[in-house]
Design an enzyme around this catalytic site. Structure first.
Site, mmCIF file in Angstrom:
data_model
loop_
_atom_site.group_PDB
_atom_site.id
_atom_site.type_symbol
_atom_site.label_atom_id
_atom_site.label_comp_id
_atom_site.label_asym_id
_atom_site.label_seq_id
_atom_site.Cartn_x
_atom_site.Cartn_y
_atom_site.Cartn_z
ATOM 1 C CB CYS A 84 43.436 88.814 79.051
ATOM 2 S SG CYS A 84 42.114 87.749 79.687
ATOM 3 C CB CYS B 293 42.090 84.068 78.196
ATOM 4 S SG CYS B 293 40.487 84.861 77.947
ATOM 5 C CB CYS C 105 38.291 86.949 76.408
ATOM 6 S SG CYS C 105 38.868 88.295 77.427
ATOM 7 C CD GLU D 20 33.318 94.714 74.206
ATOM 8 O OE1 GLU D 20 32.597 95.699 73.948
ATOM 9 O OE2 GLU D 20 34.562 94.703 74.067
ATOM 10 C CD GLU E 95 41.640 85.033 73.784
ATOM 11 O OE1 GLU E 95 40.553 85.582 74.061
ATOM 12 O OE2 GLU E 95 42.679 85.672 73.561
ATOM 13 C CG ASN F 89 35.356 90.397 71.784
ATOM 14 O OD1 ASN F 89 35.133 90.032 70.632
ATOM 15 N ND2 ASN F 89 35.710 91.637 72.065
HETATM 16 N N1 THU Z 1 39.581 90.476 74.425
HETATM 17 C C1 THU Z 1 39.476 89.181 73.975
HETATM 18 O O1 THU Z 1 38.380 88.715 73.636
HETATM 19 N N2 THU Z 1 40.608 88.455 73.902
HETATM 20 C C2 THU Z 1 41.871 88.940 74.069
HETATM 21 O O2 THU Z 1 42.832 88.219 73.887
HETATM 22 C C3 THU Z 1 42.052 90.331 74.488
HETATM 23 C C4 THU Z 1 40.816 91.056 74.893
HETATM 24 C C5 THU Z 1 38.377 91.327 74.413
HETATM 25 C C6 THU Z 1 37.799 91.713 75.727
HETATM 26 C C7 THU Z 1 37.048 92.979 75.355
HETATM 27 O O3 THU Z 1 35.786 92.638 74.822
HETATM 28 C C8 THU Z 1 37.864 93.579 74.242
HETATM 29 O O4 THU Z 1 38.692 92.536 73.762
HETATM 30 C C9 THU Z 1 38.704 94.769 74.636
HETATM 31 O O5 THU Z 1 39.478 94.478 75.728
#
Ligand code: THU
Length: 128
Positions: A85, A88, A53, A44, A55, A42
């Site tokens: 999510c 994704c 994310c 951000e 994935e 991920n």
């Molecule tokens: N996130 C992912 O990268 N993958 C997931 O399956 C769930 C959420 C990330 C998005 C964000 O940077 C952090 O997790 C918190 O939501």
């Protein structure tokens, strides 16, 4: 490749996650049909909404390198298991509706479901 091995790659990957806002580091390891593995984390952003994310990062890397068929994805995070999510799920469904999705708190407690189950009757055009 075995689920455990793919999960270990995802665990290693999340060390590179850029998650200064949530402190929730996620790593994904995507296994392509030809046996190659693409990782993602991920990433951000201070706008929050621009965050990607792990994935989707992995799928974008893979497609950028010419891979479009995938058999499995493993997801690991600093907070234990994490199911992808909704965005994704749709993003992965575009390429491999029957992708095996694997996660768990550690390699001895993995769970797996088909993406078809996680995104029941998802939308997809057959154009690839
Ligand atoms: N996130 C992912 O990268 N993958 C997931 O399956 C769930 C959420 C990330 C998005 C964000 O940077 C952090 O997790 C918190 O939501």
């Amino acid at each position: 490749m075995e689920d455990k091995e793919l999960y270990r790659i995802a665990e290693k990957a999340f060390e590179n996650a850029y998650a200064p806002y949530s402190n929730f580091k996620v790593g994904a390891a995507l296994l392509a049909a030809d046996g190659s593995v693409f990782t993602g984390v991920n990433v951000e952003n201070s706008t929050y909404g621009a965050t990607i994310c792990a994935e989707r990062a992995a799928v974008a890397k893979a497609v950028s390198e010419g891979a479009r068929e995938f058999s499995k994805i493993a997801v690991a995070s600093s907070g234990g298991g994490a199911w992808p999510c909704g965005i994704c799920r749709q993003f992965m469904y575009e390429f491999s509706p029957d992708l095996r999705v694997i996660t768990g708190d550690d390699e001895e407690h993995l769970q797996a479901h088909s993406l078809n189950k996680l995104l029941w009757k998802g939308f997809r055009l057959e154009q690839k």
